[in-house]
Write a protein that holds these residues in place. Structure first.
Motif, PDB file in Angstrom:
ATOM      1  N   GLY A  84       0.803  -1.207   0.000  1.00 50.21           N
ATOM      2  CA  GLY A  84       0.000   0.000   0.000  1.00 50.21           C
ATOM      3  C   GLY A  84       0.840   1.261   0.000  1.00 50.21           C
ATOM      4  O   GLY A  84       1.960   1.267   0.493  1.00 50.21           O
ATOM      5  N   ALA A  85       0.289   2.308  -0.594  1.00 54.44           N
ATOM      6  CA  ALA A  85       0.990   3.592  -0.658  1.00 54.44           C
ATOM      7  C   ALA A  85      -0.012   4.733  -0.554  1.00 54.44           C
ATOM      8  O   ALA A  85       0.038   5.694  -1.315  1.00 54.44           O
ATOM      9  N   THR A  86      -0.925   4.611   0.394  1.00 56.00           N
ATOM     10  CA  THR A  86      -1.945   5.629   0.576  1.00 56.00           C
ATOM     11  C   THR A  86      -1.668   6.421   1.856  1.00 56.00           C
ATOM     12  O   THR A  86      -0.764   6.110   2.620  1.00 56.00           O
ATOM     13  N   SER A  87      -2.473   7.443   2.074  1.00 63.26           N
ATOM     14  CA  SER A  87      -2.286   8.312   3.236  1.00 63.26           C
ATOM     15  C   SER A  87      -2.569   7.555   4.530  1.00 63.26           C
ATOM     16  O   SER A  87      -3.205   6.492   4.538  1.00 63.26           O
ATOM     17  N   VAL A  88      -2.118   8.130   5.636  1.00 60.07           N
ATOM     18  CA  VAL A  88      -2.419   7.557   6.947  1.00 60.07           C
ATOM     19  C   VAL A  88      -3.931   7.461   7.126  1.00 60.07           C
ATOM     20  O   VAL A  88      -4.460   6.446   7.613  1.00 60.07           O
ATOM     21  N   GLU A  89      -4.637   8.496   6.700  1.00 59.32           N
ATOM     22  CA  GLU A  89      -6.099   8.511   6.858  1.00 59.32           C
ATOM     23  C   GLU A  89      -6.764   7.387   6.085  1.00 59.32           C
ATOM     24  O   GLU A  89      -7.707   6.749   6.581  1.00 59.32           O
ATOM     25  N   ASP A  90      -6.285   7.118   4.878  1.00 61.06           N
ATOM     26  CA  ASP A  90      -6.962   6.166   4.001  1.00 61.06           C
ATOM     27  C   ASP A  90      -6.349   4.769   4.006  1.00 61.06           C
ATOM     28  O   ASP A  90      -6.835   3.878   3.302  1.00 61.06           O
ATOM     29  N   SER A  91      -5.287   4.562   4.764  1.00 59.76           N
ATOM     30  CA  SER A  91      -4.617   3.264   4.757  1.00 59.76           C
ATOM     31  C   SER A  91      -5.504   2.158   5.328  1.00 59.76           C
ATOM     32  O   SER A  91      -6.343   2.399   6.198  1.00 59.76           O
ATOM     33  N   ASP A  92      -5.262   0.960   4.866  1.00 56.73           N
ATOM     34  CA  ASP A  92      -5.900  -0.225   5.414  1.00 56.73           C
ATOM     35  C   ASP A  92      -5.020  -0.759   6.541  1.00 56.73           C
ATOM     36  O   ASP A  92      -3.863  -1.140   6.295  1.00 56.73           O
ATOM     37  N   GLY A 141       2.320   9.069   1.821  1.00 52.89           N
ATOM     38  CA  GLY A 141       1.940   7.770   1.285  1.00 52.89           C
ATOM     39  C   GLY A 141       2.775   6.628   1.826  1.00 52.89           C
ATOM     40  O   GLY A 141       2.545   5.473   1.472  1.00 52.89           O
ATOM     41  N   GLY A 142       3.736   6.949   2.692  1.00 48.16           N
ATOM     42  CA  GLY A 142       4.631   5.908   3.195  1.00 48.16           C
ATOM     43  C   GLY A 142       4.416   5.569   4.653  1.00 48.16           C
ATOM     44  O   GLY A 142       5.257   4.884   5.248  1.00 48.16           O
ATOM     45  N   GLY A 143       3.315   6.006   5.245  1.00 51.53           N
ATOM     46  CA  GLY A 143       3.136   5.892   6.680  1.00 51.53           C
ATOM     47  C   GLY A 143       3.424   4.518   7.256  1.00 51.53           C
ATOM     48  O   GLY A 143       4.224   4.372   8.183  1.00 51.53           O
ATOM     49  N   GLY A 144       2.786   3.485   6.724  1.00 47.35           N
ATOM     50  CA  GLY A 144       2.969   2.149   7.252  1.00 47.35           C
ATOM     51  C   GLY A 144       4.373   1.613   7.036  1.00 47.35           C
ATOM     52  O   GLY A 144       4.968   1.007   7.938  1.00 47.35           O
ATOM     53  N   TYR A 145       4.909   1.829   5.844  1.00 47.37           N
ATOM     54  CA  TYR A 145       6.260   1.343   5.540  1.00 47.37           C
ATOM     55  C   TYR A 145       7.298   2.148   6.315  1.00 47.37           C
ATOM     56  O   TYR A 145       8.246   1.579   6.855  1.00 47.37           O
ATOM     57  N   ASN A 146       7.105   3.477   6.368  1.00 47.25           N
ATOM     58  CA  ASN A 146       7.991   4.300   7.204  1.00 47.25           C
ATOM     59  C   ASN A 146       8.013   3.773   8.632  1.00 47.25           C
ATOM     60  O   ASN A 146       9.080   3.572   9.222  1.00 47.25           O
TER      61      ASN A 146
END
Length: 260
Positions: free
Chosen positions: A87-95, A147-152
């Motif tokens: 995934g590469a979506t925002s923190v708000e929209d992440s799964d 867009g990198g919240g989870g991976y970051n």
């Protein structure tokens, strides 16, 4: 002279596969670890590497790996390479399920394997004078980006674990090394992140001169582990010349400025 044995996780593709192949080319005994048996079988047939099918997010698989290694020979080095971005979506929209997958493999999986293999590495160090734990993290573990919240978050955590481990093992002849790549062109990793969207994959690398390859990282890993045992490269940050920083990527030719 003892032939060293290295365990490489995530060895079925990308950096892990390239690393296993390069270690074999340098005469090391290699145990490639990954989930996909058919990919490991190909690696074994082409290189002579030993392989073990395991999902490092499952403790039972990691325990089985430990037991297999203990029975089949010494372990001198571990390369924690298995990882991934989803995934590469925002923190708000992440799964949140994507974040869970990233933490499971990038952080918890690395901890499971390291913990399980440390007793074997200590025994290996007695035989050859030192042992190695090298973990592949990412420059995403130092600099956040949209867009990198989870991976970051996962790679920041992995970086923190490596630093803690180095302190906890101080006084033992075990090198703790971190390799943090920037832009590496590995198709499977990027396609997994973008859900198989090949257009987004192509756009990432478009007009970038010589992004790093998996073999570039593999060469760096092997070099770090083949240095004299008293030399520890605590952290190696490796980027293509076109990427001056996480947020500074040059597209197009790289040309010297005219002299004044």
């Amino acid at each position: 002279m003892t032939t060293k044995r290295v365990v490489v996780t995530g060895a079925s593709s990308g950096i892990g596969e390239a690393t296993a192949r390069r270690f074999r080319a340098h005469g090391w005994n290699v145990v490639g670890v990954a989930r996909r048996a058919e990919r490991l079988a190909k690696l074994a047939a082409e290189t002579g590497a030993d392989t073990f099918v395991a999902n490092i997010t499952k403790q039972s698989d990691v325990d089985a790996l430990r037991d297999y290694l203990a029975k089949s020979g010494p372990v001198h080095s571990l390369v924690n390479n298995a990882g991934g971005a989803f995934g590469a979506t925002s923190v708000e929209d992440s799964d949140p399920a994507d974040w869970q997958r990233m933490f499971d493999v990038n952080v918890l999986g690395m901890q499971r394997v390291t913990s399980a293999l440390l007793p074997l590495l200590r025994r290996g160090a007695l035989a050859v004078g030192h042992a190695d734990i090298l973990t592949v993290t990412s420059t995403a573990g130092f600099t956040s980006y949209e867009g990198g919240g989870g991976y970051n978050a996962a790679k920041f955590a992995a970086h923190g674990v490596v630093g803690t481990l180095r302190l906890e093992l101080a006084g033992e002849p075990i090198r703790v090394i971190e390799v943090a790549p920037g832009m590496v062109k590995t198709e499977e990793f990027t396609l997994n992140r973008f859900g198989g969207d090949s257009d987004r994959y192509e756009a990432i690398y478009r007009d970038v001169v010589d992004p790093l390859s998996a073999d570039d990282i593999a060469e760096t890993i092997v070099h770090a582990l083949e240095l004299p045992g008293h030399v520890n490269l605590d952290m190696i940050t490796i980027r293509p010349v076109a990427q001056a920083a996480q947020h500074k990527l040059v597209r197009g030719p790289l040309t010297p400025k005219a002299s004044s």
